[in-house]
Design a protein around this motif. Sequence first.
Motif, PDB file in Angstrom:
ATOM      1  N   VAL A   1       3.695   0.328  28.814  1.00 46.84           N
ATOM      2  CA  VAL A   1       3.505   1.398  27.851  1.00 46.84           C
ATOM      3  C   VAL A   1       3.284   0.789  26.474  1.00 46.84           C
ATOM      4  O   VAL A   1       4.021  -0.109  26.058  1.00 46.84           O
ATOM      5  CB  VAL A   1       4.729   2.340  27.809  1.00 46.84           C
ATOM      6  CG1 VAL A   1       4.526   3.437  26.790  1.00 46.84           C
ATOM      7  CG2 VAL A   1       4.988   2.916  29.186  1.00 46.84           C
ATOM      8  N   THR A   2       2.247   1.271  25.789  1.00 39.57           N
ATOM      9  CA  THR A   2       1.973   0.784  24.434  1.00 39.57           C
ATOM     10  C   THR A   2       2.739   1.636  23.431  1.00 39.57           C
ATOM     11  O   THR A   2       2.479   2.829  23.298  1.00 39.57           O
ATOM     12  CB  THR A   2       0.479   0.858  24.109  1.00 39.57           C
ATOM     13  OG1 THR A   2      -0.238   0.105  25.088  1.00 39.57           O
ATOM     14  CG2 THR A   2       0.218   0.295  22.719  1.00 39.57           C
ATOM     15  N   PRO A   3       3.735   1.067  22.725  1.00 41.47           N
ATOM     16  CA  PRO A   3       4.524   1.858  21.790  1.00 41.47           C
ATOM     17  C   PRO A   3       3.718   2.260  20.580  1.00 41.47           C
ATOM     18  O   PRO A   3       2.882   1.503  20.099  1.00 41.47           O
ATOM     19  CB  PRO A   3       5.673   0.915  21.395  1.00 41.47           C
ATOM     20  CG  PRO A   3       5.135  -0.453  21.638  1.00 41.47           C
ATOM     21  CD  PRO A   3       4.175  -0.333  22.784  1.00 41.47           C
ATOM     22  N   SER A   4       3.961   3.463  20.100  1.00 44.01           N
ATOM     23  CA  SER A   4       3.288   3.957  18.902  1.00 44.01           C
ATOM     24  C   SER A   4       4.018   3.512  17.653  1.00 44.01           C
ATOM     25  O   SER A   4       5.148   3.063  17.706  1.00 44.01           O
ATOM     26  CB  SER A   4       3.232   5.496  18.934  1.00 44.01           C
ATOM     27  OG  SER A   4       4.533   6.026  18.854  1.00 44.01           O
TER      28      SER A   4
ATOM     29  N   SER B   1       7.067   5.591  17.151  1.00 45.74           N
ATOM     30  CA  SER B   1       8.152   5.208  18.052  1.00 45.74           C
ATOM     31  C   SER B   1       8.908   4.008  17.501  1.00 45.74           C
ATOM     32  O   SER B   1      10.128   3.953  17.521  1.00 45.74           O
ATOM     33  CB  SER B   1       7.592   4.887  19.445  1.00 45.74           C
ATOM     34  OG  SER B   1       7.013   6.037  20.025  1.00 45.74           O
TER      35      SER B   1
ATOM     36  N   SER C   1      12.817   4.470  25.678  1.00 38.98           N
ATOM     37  CA  SER C   1      12.229   4.787  26.979  1.00 38.98           C
ATOM     38  C   SER C   1      10.716   4.626  26.988  1.00 38.98           C
ATOM     39  O   SER C   1      10.109   4.433  28.048  1.00 38.98           O
ATOM     40  CB  SER C   1      12.600   6.217  27.383  1.00 38.98           C
ATOM     41  OG  SER C   1      12.196   7.136  26.381  1.00 38.98           O
ATOM     42  N   ASP C   2      10.076   4.713  25.804  1.00 40.55           N
ATOM     43  CA  ASP C   2       8.623   4.542  25.737  1.00 40.55           C
ATOM     44  C   ASP C   2       8.209   3.081  25.563  1.00 40.55           C
ATOM     45  O   ASP C   2       7.027   2.765  25.393  1.00 40.55           O
ATOM     46  CB  ASP C   2       8.042   5.379  24.603  1.00 40.55           C
ATOM     47  CG  ASP C   2       8.556   4.943  23.228  1.00 40.55           C
ATOM     48  OD1 ASP C   2       9.407   4.031  23.170  1.00 40.55           O
ATOM     49  OD2 ASP C   2       8.114   5.528  22.208  1.00 40.55           O
ATOM     50  N   GLY C   3       9.185   2.168  25.585  1.00 38.22           N
ATOM     51  CA  GLY C   3       8.883   0.747  25.480  1.00 38.22           C
ATOM     52  C   GLY C   3       9.002   0.175  24.087  1.00 38.22           C
ATOM     53  O   GLY C   3       8.916  -1.043  23.906  1.00 38.22           O
ATOM     54  N   SER C   4       9.188   1.014  23.076  1.00 33.88           N
ATOM     55  CA  SER C   4       9.352   0.502  21.710  1.00 33.88           C
ATOM     56  C   SER C   4      10.677  -0.245  21.588  1.00 33.88           C
ATOM     57  O   SER C   4      11.633   0.011  22.329  1.00 33.88           O
ATOM     58  CB  SER C   4       9.267   1.646  20.705  1.00 33.88           C
ATOM     59  OG  SER C   4      10.266   2.618  20.969  1.00 33.88           O
TER      60      SER C   4
END
Length: 424
Positions: free
Chosen positions: A1-4, A7, A67-70
């Motif tokens: 997942v590419t963190p924003s 995030s 949870s989003d990878g950040s």
Amino acid sequence: VTPSVNSDSRADNILRIALDIGEGLLKSGAEVRRVEITIEKICKAYGAAHAEVFSINCLIVAAIRMSDGSYSSQNRRITNISNHLLCLERYNALSRRICVETPDFDVVDAEIREIKKKRKFPFWLTLIGHVFAAGGFAVFFGGSLRDFLAAAIIGLIVACLDRVHNEYFNDITKTLFLAFIGGVLSCGVVIIGIGESMDMVAIGTIMLLIPGLSLGNAMRDLLGGDTLSGTLKVVQACITAVIIAIGYAIAILMLGKYCPPSPTGLPFGEIGRIIAGLISSIAGTVGFALIFKLSPSRLPIAAIGGLFTYIAYELSVYLGANVLLASFIAALFMAIFSEVSARVFRAPTVLFLFPCAIPIVPGSALYYSMFHLLSMNFEGSLNSLKTTGQTVLGIALGLSFASVVVGMTLHALDSLKKKKANKK
């Protein structure tokens, strides 16, 4: 997942807030394990999938992954640690609220700023604490009412000197200076006739500086598996104890020969000694509770705990226990009392543990080990050091055993509640 970008910003803010509270707790006297657990719970309350926290008494290092990878990793260098139990309670209350309500970051930042703004504790309460602590323990260890007055006066002076902050004074230099002044004044008040026993006055004032409780907590950290933190605390406590002994030793070498001999016998008689011990244990506990900046609303609980800690120790000795066993029993009772009080009042355990432990801190043993060494009585000095070591070890074992007992009891109660809930 590419963190924003957003995030990453959220992860940074979550960890920043958690570290702000963890730093506040550690600076106010919280134990390392409590700081680590609090930071981890705050991060997970805000949605962190994973949190890693490592802390010692001068550094906190933490990292979280969302949870989003950040991801975020931060650390804090900790300085100016002191026992400020009122601030500790406020930070603890804020952390509990965060875990339940997860308020916005701006709200939490505002509350943290408010806690820092209210960090100042009324100085007149600190003065009262020094009077009760120094005077109370001068009587506690066998002094007279004149010794109480003399030690109380010195306590006031030490409290005022302790507020002097100088960029050229580090903690070690300041401790040496206060110990030397305390020793000079202990001799001086006896020479001019205010106090009767230089020993009792000196012991009462040395209790203001003694790191006996820090050493006990350090031993508890070692026994509990926090090896690095415990080792650092042991080294720091031992260095402080040596510095205190040096300061008092220099003063006694300079002025001790001018002091009249200490009176022999008990100033209040045998029954009076017991009554004086009970009263002075309460006074000393309340005094140190104020020095540790405990909320005045908690003082009655601290006083009761200190009184019963003293009774547990004296009763153990009366029934034939040695110093190690008596210290263990008293510390065990004290720790269980503190754990129960903490859960009843929903407050950190150390709020009650620190003041309640004071009646069994080995201040007199440290003083006599130094005094006998100056008198070239090496056997007496070794015996006093042995008493100090046994007391510290007994306190550490009692605290550790109590933690195990309380932890197992709470686990059993939780399991019982879950079983009842599943049956319904």
